[in-house]
Design a protein around this motif. Sequence first.
Motif, PDB file in Angstrom:
ATOM      1  N   SER A 164      13.796 102.305  97.502  1.00  0.00           N
ATOM      2  CA  SER A 164      12.430 102.619  97.510  1.00  0.00           C
ATOM      3  C   SER A 164      11.938 103.032  96.136  1.00  0.00           C
ATOM      4  N   GLY A 165      10.699 103.358  95.911  1.00  0.00           N
ATOM      5  CA  GLY A 165      10.253 104.016  94.568  1.00  0.00           C
ATOM      6  C   GLY A 165       9.999 103.004  93.588  1.00  0.00           C
ATOM      7  N   GLU A 166      10.037 103.391  92.303  1.00  0.00           N
ATOM      8  CA  GLU A 166       9.936 102.526  91.366  1.00  0.00           C
ATOM      9  C   GLU A 166      11.159 101.696  91.052  1.00  0.00           C
ATOM     10  N   LYS A 167      10.524 100.520  90.482  1.00  0.00           N
ATOM     11  CA  LYS A 167      11.676  99.449  90.527  1.00  0.00           C
ATOM     12  C   LYS A 167      11.877  99.345  89.017  1.00  0.00           C
ATOM     13  N   LYS A 168      13.186  99.322  88.701  1.00  0.00           N
ATOM     14  CA  LYS A 168      13.513  99.293  87.106  1.00  0.00           C
ATOM     15  C   LYS A 168      13.201  97.787  86.584  1.00  0.00           C
ATOM     16  N   LYS A 169      12.961  97.707  85.333  1.00  0.00           N
ATOM     17  CA  LYS A 169      12.780  96.399  84.682  1.00  0.00           C
ATOM     18  C   LYS A 169      14.208  96.050  84.114  1.00  0.00           C
ATOM     19  N   HIS A 170      15.105  96.790  84.296  1.00  0.00           N
ATOM     20  CA  HIS A 170      16.351  96.562  83.786  1.00  0.00           C
ATOM     21  C   HIS A 170      17.316  96.917  84.851  1.00  0.00           C
ATOM     22  N   ILE A 171      18.250  96.005  85.365  1.00  0.00           N
ATOM     23  CA  ILE A 171      19.045  96.204  86.211  1.00  0.00           C
ATOM     24  C   ILE A 171      20.568  95.776  85.903  1.00  0.00           C
TER      25      ILE A 171
ATOM     26  N   GLY B 145      27.897  91.487  79.607  1.00  0.00           N
ATOM     27  CA  GLY B 145      26.943  90.468  78.972  1.00  0.00           C
ATOM     28  C   GLY B 145      25.494  90.701  79.469  1.00  0.00           C
ATOM     29  N   GLU B 146      24.394  90.036  78.519  1.00  0.00           N
ATOM     30  CA  GLU B 146      23.162  90.177  78.943  1.00  0.00           C
ATOM     31  C   GLU B 146      22.479  88.961  79.103  1.00  0.00           C
ATOM     32  N   THR B 147      21.383  88.979  80.335  1.00  0.00           N
ATOM     33  CA  THR B 147      20.697  87.804  80.525  1.00  0.00           C
ATOM     34  C   THR B 147      19.392  88.429  80.962  1.00  0.00           C
TER      35      THR B 147
ATOM     36  N   ILE C  76      18.960  91.788  82.721  1.00  0.00           N
ATOM     37  CA  ILE C  76      19.791  91.962  83.637  1.00  0.00           C
ATOM     38  C   ILE C  76      21.126  92.216  82.909  1.00  0.00           C
ATOM     39  N   THR C  77      22.035  93.241  83.009  1.00  0.00           N
ATOM     40  CA  THR C  77      23.158  93.472  82.327  1.00  0.00           C
ATOM     41  C   THR C  77      24.254  93.033  83.386  1.00  0.00           C
TER      42      THR C  77
ATOM     43  N   ILE D  44      17.171  89.537  91.868  1.00  0.00           N
ATOM     44  CA  ILE D  44      15.958  90.215  91.563  1.00  0.00           C
ATOM     45  C   ILE D  44      15.334  90.471  93.109  1.00  0.00           C
ATOM     46  N   HIS D  45      15.079  89.340  93.521  1.00  0.00           N
ATOM     47  CA  HIS D  45      14.573  89.652  94.742  1.00  0.00           C
ATOM     48  C   HIS D  45      15.093  90.585  95.719  1.00  0.00           C
ATOM     49  N   HIS D  46      16.353  90.408  96.013  1.00  0.00           N
ATOM     50  CA  HIS D  46      17.133  91.278  96.699  1.00  0.00           C
ATOM     51  C   HIS D  46      17.240  92.783  96.478  1.00  0.00           C
ATOM     52  N   TYR D  47      17.018  92.788  95.034  1.00  0.00           N
ATOM     53  CA  TYR D  47      17.120  94.115  94.705  1.00  0.00           C
ATOM     54  C   TYR D  47      15.731  95.042  94.917  1.00  0.00           C
TER      55      TYR D  47
END
Lengths: 81, 672
Positions: B3-10, B49-51, B58-59, B167-170
Amino acid sequence: MTLYEADKGHSYYITGLYVEPSVTRRLQALGLNDGTVVKVLNRKKRGALIIQVRGTRLALGKHISSNIEVKIKEEGTTEDE
Amino acid sequence: MNSGEKKKHINVACVGNPNCGKTTLFNALTGSRLKVANWPGVTVEKVEGETAYEDTKITLIDTPGIYSLTCYTIEEKVTRSCVMDDEIDVIINIVDASSLERNLYLTLQLLELGKPIVLALNMMDIVKERGMEIDLHRLPEMLGNVPVVPVSAAKRTGLDILLHAVIHHYVEGMEEYILDYPEVIENKIAKLSVMMQAHYPTHSSVRWHAIKLLEDDEEVKKEHPIQVTNVADKSYEKEIIQCKYAYIEKVVHECLFHKNRKAAVTDKADRVLTHPVWGIPVFLLIMCFVFFLTFTVGDALKGVFEEALAIFSDGVTGFLAGIGVSGWLKSLIVDGIIAGVGGILTFIPNICILFLALAILEDSGYMARVAYVMDSVMGRVGLSGKAFLPMILGFGCTVPAIMATRSLETEHDRRKTMMVIPFMSCSARLPVYVLFSGMFFENYAVFAALSMYIIGMVIAIISALVFNRLEKGKVNDSLLIELPEYKRPNARTIRIYVWNKLRDYLSKAGTTIFIASIVIWFLLNFGVTGMVADAADSFGAVIGRILVPVLKPAGLGMWQIGVALLAGISAKEVVVSSFAVLFGVTNANSAAGMSTILENVHAVNPDFGSLNAYCLMLFCLLYVPCIATVATIKKESGSWKFTLKMLAFELLLAWSVSTLVFQLGSLLQGLF
């Protein structure tokens, strides 16, 4: 009998693992438990053998295979488990 | 929980069994934007790696392949501490769909963690090829509704869907999933969960920890020293494992159809490749073929590099003369740097072919068979067949080979394997063989070079045997390794593999070899009186002369060789660079360069013949490994004493073997 004495091309039920605890744990994690069916695919005369278990192949050294108790699976059921 | 804020970098961890196509998927997702990162707290290197997907960065973190979330091997410890880390937001569990039954065991363990998990069902093409079918509706239902995404890492399909699911599942968070154990165990889990919650109220994966406490897990017990003996009266590990596999059998029964329709290709190939008698000869033949290709095809291609280098060198010389650069600077650039570094670059074709061949062998699934095939030989020297795999990697580069010994079970086996890996001739020693066999053995050059690889391998095995006898070790016969299905090597995986190795080689040429070339140039052009005209008056000559008496019995009694060997400790290629700088050739790896060196060598020592050259090659094969290797051995063994002992042993061995060969050879030459 032990897995070490098993013949190429036959299937066996595992009836007991008697290796040291650390190896036993790893074998169990790989899916070798009491009652699991294994098939001997290939073997050297004295030494390592290759078994098929749960859809994958494992190579086991003599020390491990001679400490796994097995019972032969009846003929005719070997092809389809 | 999310819950709470969702990061834009996971942060996403890729977890899976060995050989499930994890690295291929990781490469497919991140492209070549790879970087190696050190994970805090763990000394083990991990790949990051990054994507990105839409506006989320996403790292991805690639972890070593594991079968189980226990902590018995180094790989398991690394992966476990990675997935347990609070930084990890989602776990991608890569599952080899063609061996679903074994792969799901890890999945069930991961699910108990209570973190968001996405299942990437890889190798669906193999599943289809074999005529099997997987019920993609029933499978997620039976696994607590985790997203299950069929992907093909090799063909790069399903990747966007996978990232979308991540992303969705996160965002959605994890649904509670419970695999029901028998009542006795469930009661104990419940009791332990209550105790855990009381002691660690902020803990996120209580159930997983409770189960691990029941399994008598060392690490979890250490980290959570709560009194559980009244509940966990014994280890329930066996029962828990059996419950999981019983459940997996149910899943497989309901979701997998037409099982066992044979992997005919693998069985046919194995009939030859793992044959009880022919297995070893076939392996040796394959390796000979690899090195044969390395030398012959590599040599055929090197002409292009030679010409380019010659043009470049002439151009620079002309340019420097044109702008009126002083003599010493011109000498430094042309005779020092271009000769030292440029000469090394002409070996790129050989290096590429060698790594290409090794990559194909690794990716095809043959390597694991080598462990089985060599098990009887290795067993006799007190190591398991598995120890042979790092040794083969040593043909490429000793540093990753030393790191690969982590897959061995005991510290003792690791050290013994580390001790002999440097004898497996690495690609850096290849230029030395190409140069000296090319100069002294003409038509038999390939065989002279090939013999180095065989001698190295034999010496590695003999020294392991001697160690085993000395410590009265027994035959080791506890091999345990999975043999994956054979598959067609993936072009992309191989390209990335070869490119990474090539990049290492190039960066070594740009750093270590670059600096070493400058140092050598300085040592050879300056003496006590300042800049000297004759190298014989230089600092280098002074240092080299100290070594002459020692090297003389081995047929290597020239101060130039002493300098080259000493410099070669920085990197083995530098032996070749040194010769280039010593004898003033811009390209040692060309016909003209070779004949100039030969002429100059004979000018210094007219008796220096093919026997001396062979001893020099032998010495380079066996003497102290390069600085990078020494540092790795120190790091991996954690002991200076061990490292120094090893260096002394190798130095002594190199000297003894080359002296023996030279003395016997001279004797024979005298007779005929």
